[in-house]
Each structure stands twice: as C-alpha cells, then as structure tokens.
Design a protein around this motif. Structure first.
Motif, PDB file in Angstrom:
ATOM      1  N   LYS A 194      -8.352  -5.024 -18.128  1.00 30.72           N
ATOM      2  CA  LYS A 194      -7.266  -4.077 -18.103  1.00 30.72           C
ATOM      3  C   LYS A 194      -5.915  -4.576 -18.527  1.00 30.72           C
ATOM      4  CE  LYS A 194      -9.766  -0.676 -16.166  1.00 30.72           C
ATOM      5  NZ  LYS A 194     -10.270   0.450 -16.359  1.00 30.72           N
ATOM      6  N   ARG A 195      -5.131  -3.934 -18.828  1.00 30.18           N
ATOM      7  CA  ARG A 195      -3.598  -4.048 -18.894  1.00 30.18           C
ATOM      8  C   ARG A 195      -3.045  -3.913 -17.516  1.00 30.18           C
ATOM      9  NH1 ARG A 195      -0.985  -0.459 -22.641  1.00 30.18           N
ATOM     10  NH2 ARG A 195      -2.412   1.174 -21.696  1.00 30.18           N
ATOM     11  N   GLY A 196      -1.911  -4.342 -17.209  1.00 29.27           N
ATOM     12  CA  GLY A 196      -0.978  -4.142 -15.989  1.00 29.27           C
ATOM     13  C   GLY A 196      -0.918  -2.466 -15.604  1.00 29.27           C
ATOM     14  N   VAL A 197      -0.603  -1.956 -16.751  1.00 31.03           N
ATOM     15  CA  VAL A 197      -0.285  -0.525 -16.610  1.00 31.03           C
ATOM     16  C   VAL A 197      -1.578   0.293 -16.023  1.00 31.03           C
ATOM     17  CG1 VAL A 197      -0.256   0.309 -18.695  1.00 31.03           C
ATOM     18  CG2 VAL A 197       0.839   1.467 -17.329  1.00 31.03           C
ATOM     19  N   ASP A 198      -2.652  -0.282 -16.771  1.00 30.46           N
ATOM     20  CA  ASP A 198      -4.052   0.595 -16.372  1.00 30.46           C
ATOM     21  C   ASP A 198      -4.328   0.225 -14.903  1.00 30.46           C
ATOM     22  OD1 ASP A 198      -4.102   1.472 -18.883  1.00 30.46           O
ATOM     23  OD2 ASP A 198      -5.002  -0.368 -19.827  1.00 30.46           O
ATOM     24  N   ILE A 199      -4.075  -0.850 -14.491  1.00 33.25           N
ATOM     25  CA  ILE A 199      -4.553  -1.393 -13.024  1.00 33.25           C
ATOM     26  C   ILE A 199      -3.693  -0.566 -12.177  1.00 33.25           C
ATOM     27  CG2 ILE A 199      -4.377  -3.225 -11.298  1.00 33.25           C
ATOM     28  CD1 ILE A 199      -4.727  -5.246 -13.724  1.00 33.25           C
ATOM     29  N   ILE A 200      -2.321  -0.354 -12.226  1.00 37.18           N
ATOM     30  CA  ILE A 200      -1.442   0.405 -11.563  1.00 37.18           C
ATOM     31  C   ILE A 200      -2.014   2.133 -11.474  1.00 37.18           C
ATOM     32  CG2 ILE A 200       0.683   1.844 -11.519  1.00 37.18           C
ATOM     33  CD1 ILE A 200       1.791  -1.102 -12.512  1.00 37.18           C
ATOM     34  N   ASP A 201      -2.533   2.542 -12.783  1.00 38.02           N
ATOM     35  CA  ASP A 201      -3.207   3.721 -12.805  1.00 38.02           C
ATOM     36  C   ASP A 201      -4.659   3.758 -12.222  1.00 38.02           C
ATOM     37  OD1 ASP A 201      -0.905   4.549 -14.234  1.00 38.02           O
ATOM     38  OD2 ASP A 201      -2.071   4.574 -16.174  1.00 38.02           O
ATOM     39  N   ASP A 202      -5.275   2.618 -12.338  1.00 36.47           N
ATOM     40  CA  ASP A 202      -6.370   2.803 -11.757  1.00 36.47           C
ATOM     41  C   ASP A 202      -6.261   2.694  -9.944  1.00 36.47           C
ATOM     42  OD1 ASP A 202      -7.857   2.680 -13.834  1.00 36.47           O
ATOM     43  OD2 ASP A 202      -8.618   0.867 -13.710  1.00 36.47           O
ATOM     44  N   ILE A 203      -5.514   2.151  -9.680  1.00 32.63           N
ATOM     45  CA  ILE A 203      -5.303   1.974  -8.067  1.00 32.63           C
ATOM     46  C   ILE A 203      -4.841   3.344  -7.694  1.00 32.63           C
ATOM     47  CG2 ILE A 203      -3.916   1.050  -6.190  1.00 32.63           C
ATOM     48  CD1 ILE A 203      -3.978  -1.707  -7.731  1.00 32.63           C
ATOM     49  N   TYR A 204      -3.942   4.092  -8.294  1.00 33.47           N
ATOM     50  CA  TYR A 204      -3.723   5.560  -8.043  1.00 33.47           C
ATOM     51  C   TYR A 204      -4.752   6.226  -8.298  1.00 33.47           C
ATOM     52  CZ  TYR A 204      -0.905   9.822  -8.306  1.00 33.47           C
ATOM     53  OH  TYR A 204      -0.179  11.007  -8.113  1.00 33.47           O
ATOM     54  N   LYS A 205      -5.627   6.229  -8.941  1.00 35.03           N
ATOM     55  CA  LYS A 205      -6.924   6.965  -8.989  1.00 35.03           C
ATOM     56  C   LYS A 205      -8.027   6.670  -7.975  1.00 35.03           C
ATOM     57  CE  LYS A 205      -6.610   7.704 -13.846  1.00 35.03           C
ATOM     58  NZ  LYS A 205      -7.223   7.216 -15.207  1.00 35.03           N
ATOM     59  N   ILE A 206      -7.979   5.662  -7.579  1.00 37.82           N
ATOM     60  CA  ILE A 206      -9.050   5.042  -6.779  1.00 37.82           C
ATOM     61  C   ILE A 206      -8.575   5.408  -5.347  1.00 37.82           C
ATOM     62  CG2 ILE A 206      -9.721   3.085  -5.398  1.00 37.82           C
ATOM     63  CD1 ILE A 206      -9.748   1.428  -8.100  1.00 37.82           C
ATOM     64  N   THR A 207      -7.242   5.533  -5.054  1.00 37.37           N
ATOM     65  CA  THR A 207      -6.554   6.109  -3.676  1.00 37.37           C
ATOM     66  C   THR A 207      -6.199   7.617  -3.692  1.00 37.37           C
ATOM     67  OG1 THR A 207      -4.259   5.586  -4.362  1.00 37.37           O
ATOM     68  CG2 THR A 207      -5.738   3.910  -3.271  1.00 37.37           C
ATOM     69  N   TRP A 208      -6.942   8.135  -4.811  1.00 30.05           N
ATOM     70  CA  TRP A 208      -6.601   9.842  -4.891  1.00 30.05           C
ATOM     71  C   TRP A 208      -5.023   9.848  -4.863  1.00 30.05           C
ATOM     72  CZ3 TRP A 208     -10.974  13.313  -3.500  1.00 30.05           C
ATOM     73  CH2 TRP A 208     -12.217  12.923  -3.829  1.00 30.05           C
ATOM     74  N   GLY A 209      -4.207   9.153  -5.361  1.00 29.61           N
ATOM     75  CA  GLY A 209      -2.840   9.675  -5.297  1.00 29.61           C
ATOM     76  C   GLY A 209      -2.074   9.168  -4.226  1.00 29.61           C
ATOM     77  N   PHE A 210      -2.770   8.489  -3.250  1.00 29.38           N
ATOM     78  CA  PHE A 210      -1.833   8.264  -2.249  1.00 29.38           C
ATOM     79  C   PHE A 210      -1.253   7.080  -2.280  1.00 29.38           C
ATOM     80  CE2 PHE A 210      -5.450  10.816  -0.363  1.00 29.38           C
ATOM     81  CZ  PHE A 210      -4.688  11.764   0.294  1.00 29.38           C
ATOM     82  N   TRP A 211      -1.410   5.949  -3.221  1.00 35.65           N
ATOM     83  CA  TRP A 211      -0.718   4.840  -3.389  1.00 35.65           C
ATOM     84  C   TRP A 211      -0.731   4.536  -4.684  1.00 35.65           C
ATOM     85  CZ3 TRP A 211      -3.168  -0.832  -2.740  1.00 35.65           C
ATOM     86  CH2 TRP A 211      -1.949  -1.763  -2.792  1.00 35.65           C
ATOM     87  N   LYS A 212       0.238   4.348  -5.136  1.00 33.44           N
ATOM     88  CA  LYS A 212       0.838   3.670  -6.616  1.00 33.44           C
ATOM     89  C   LYS A 212       1.567   2.540  -6.489  1.00 33.44           C
ATOM     90  CE  LYS A 212       1.872   5.230 -11.296  1.00 33.44           C
ATOM     91  NZ  LYS A 212       2.179   6.306 -12.029  1.00 33.44           N
ATOM     92  N   PRO A 213       1.153   1.319  -6.641  1.00 35.35           N
ATOM     93  CA  PRO A 213       1.839   0.140  -6.568  1.00 35.35           C
ATOM     94  C   PRO A 213       2.888   0.141  -7.670  1.00 35.35           C
ATOM     95  CG  PRO A 213      -0.545  -0.535  -7.284  1.00 35.35           C
ATOM     96  CD  PRO A 213      -0.439   1.003  -7.023  1.00 35.35           C
ATOM     97  N   SER A 214       4.080  -0.590  -7.423  1.00 35.38           N
ATOM     98  CA  SER A 214       5.010  -0.393  -8.323  1.00 35.38           C
ATOM     99  C   SER A 214       4.831  -1.752  -9.085  1.00 35.38           C
ATOM    100  CB  SER A 214       6.358  -0.688  -7.825  1.00 35.38           C
ATOM    101  OG  SER A 214       6.527  -2.090  -7.153  1.00 35.38           O
ATOM    102  N   PRO A 215       5.407  -1.616 -10.603  1.00 37.17           N
ATOM    103  CA  PRO A 215       5.215  -2.738 -11.491  1.00 37.17           C
ATOM    104  C   PRO A 215       5.944  -3.836 -10.852  1.00 37.17           C
ATOM    105  CG  PRO A 215       5.850  -0.611 -12.392  1.00 37.17           C
ATOM    106  CD  PRO A 215       5.945  -0.358 -11.251  1.00 37.17           C
ATOM    107  N   GLY A 216       6.963  -3.930 -10.002  1.00 35.84           N
ATOM    108  CA  GLY A 216       7.529  -4.847  -9.559  1.00 35.84           C
ATOM    109  C   GLY A 216       6.619  -5.720  -8.670  1.00 35.84           C
ATOM    110  N   SER A 217       5.778  -5.186  -8.099  1.00 34.12           N
ATOM    111  CA  SER A 217       4.789  -5.617  -6.981  1.00 34.12           C
ATOM    112  C   SER A 217       3.375  -6.209  -7.999  1.00 34.12           C
ATOM    113  CB  SER A 217       4.552  -4.815  -6.031  1.00 34.12           C
ATOM    114  OG  SER A 217       3.637  -3.743  -6.530  1.00 34.12           O
ATOM    115  N   VAL A 218       3.080  -5.401  -8.947  1.00 38.01           N
ATOM    116  CA  VAL A 218       1.935  -5.770  -9.704  1.00 38.01           C
ATOM    117  C   VAL A 218       1.954  -6.995 -10.769  1.00 38.01           C
ATOM    118  CG1 VAL A 218       0.491  -4.817 -11.347  1.00 38.01           C
ATOM    119  CG2 VAL A 218       0.818  -3.762  -9.472  1.00 38.01           C
ATOM    120  N   TYR A 219       3.045  -6.738 -11.360  1.00 36.50           N
ATOM    121  CA  TYR A 219       3.119  -7.964 -12.731  1.00 36.50           C
ATOM    122  C   TYR A 219       3.436  -9.403 -12.144  1.00 36.50           C
ATOM    123  CZ  TYR A 219       2.627  -4.293 -16.151  1.00 36.50           C
ATOM    124  OH  TYR A 219       2.103  -3.269 -16.959  1.00 36.50           O
TER     125      TYR A 219
END
Length: 135
Positions: free
Chosen positions: A25-50
């Motif tokens: 996956k690309r970084g942005v896809d990882i962020i989106d997947d985490i958002y989906k996996i947590t049912w919208g409760f957590w969307k990590p910031s690009p500043g923490s993921v990259y």
C-alpha cells in the motif's frame, strides 16, 4: 516519551505491518485503511505515519517498492507473527465468531458514534436475516 504515547506508536506500527501483510500500500492508503478498520474512530495523521514508515524501512521490516507503495518484509512478518490469523479455510463457525466479536465491540462503542452508522449496520443485519430465512 510517556508510556501512553509509546503504546500508541506501537499500535500504529503493528497496524501498519498488519495492513502491509495483506497487500502492498501507499502511505495514504494505509491511513485510509486504519480509518476504515476503526470505523472512523481513528485517522492517524500523515505526520505520524510517514516518519514511522521511513523508520520501518530503515529497520528493514518494510520496503518501498514501485508506485510509492510499501511492502512488508520477512523481518516484518516475524515481528507480528503472533498477531496474524492462522491461515485456514473460512467456515461458518469462523464467521459466527467474527459476528459475536463485532457484537461485543458494538457494546463498548460510544453510542453517539455508533448511531452515525445505524442504517448501514441495520442493512447488514437485514441481509444476514434474509440469507438465513431463505437458506
């Protein structure tokens, strides 16, 4: 670094490894997947993921491949091997256990946040009931 921050970073790291275990996956896809996996409760910031992705590449647990995608390495798989499901054919029993787990999850979720997804959840319930009724 506080213990809470350290635990959160560990969770993010494990989630990234688990997501990449499924497919590159690309970084942005990882962020989106985490958002989906947590049912919208957590969307990590690009500043923490990259920055974490860069560190994980340096450590050799993931590697960057074409199209700016990241891929888990055997070292990364070894790191999360205790979190990975045993590969087996999905059975009705597996699906029922998953549903039971989801029911327990919903009991713990903030009711106001759960209500935002009520129609989708009810649609799934109706579809399952229809399959059982007509099965």
């Amino acid at each position: 670094m506080s213990e809470l921050i350290a635990r959160q970073k560990g969770r993010l790291r494990n989630m990234i490894l688990w997501i990449l275990w499924q497919s590159p996956k690309r970084g942005v896809d990882i962020i989106d997947d985490i958002y989906k996996i947590t049912w919208g409760f957590w969307k990590p910031s690009p500043g923490s993921v990259y920055p974490l992705l860069s560190k994980m590449v340096e450590e050799g647990v993931i590697e960057k491949i074409n199209d700016s995608k990241y891929k888990i390495t055997s070292k990364g798989i070894e790191e999360i091997k205790d979190l990975l499901p045993i590969r087996q054919a999905n059975t009705i029993e597996d699906a029922i256990q998953e549903l039971e787990g989801l029911a327990e999850f919903f009991k713990d979720v903030d009711r106001n946040k759960l209500l935002l997804h009520k129609e989708r959840i009810m649609k799934c319930i109706r579809e399952i009931e229809e399959v059982i009724k007509n099965g």
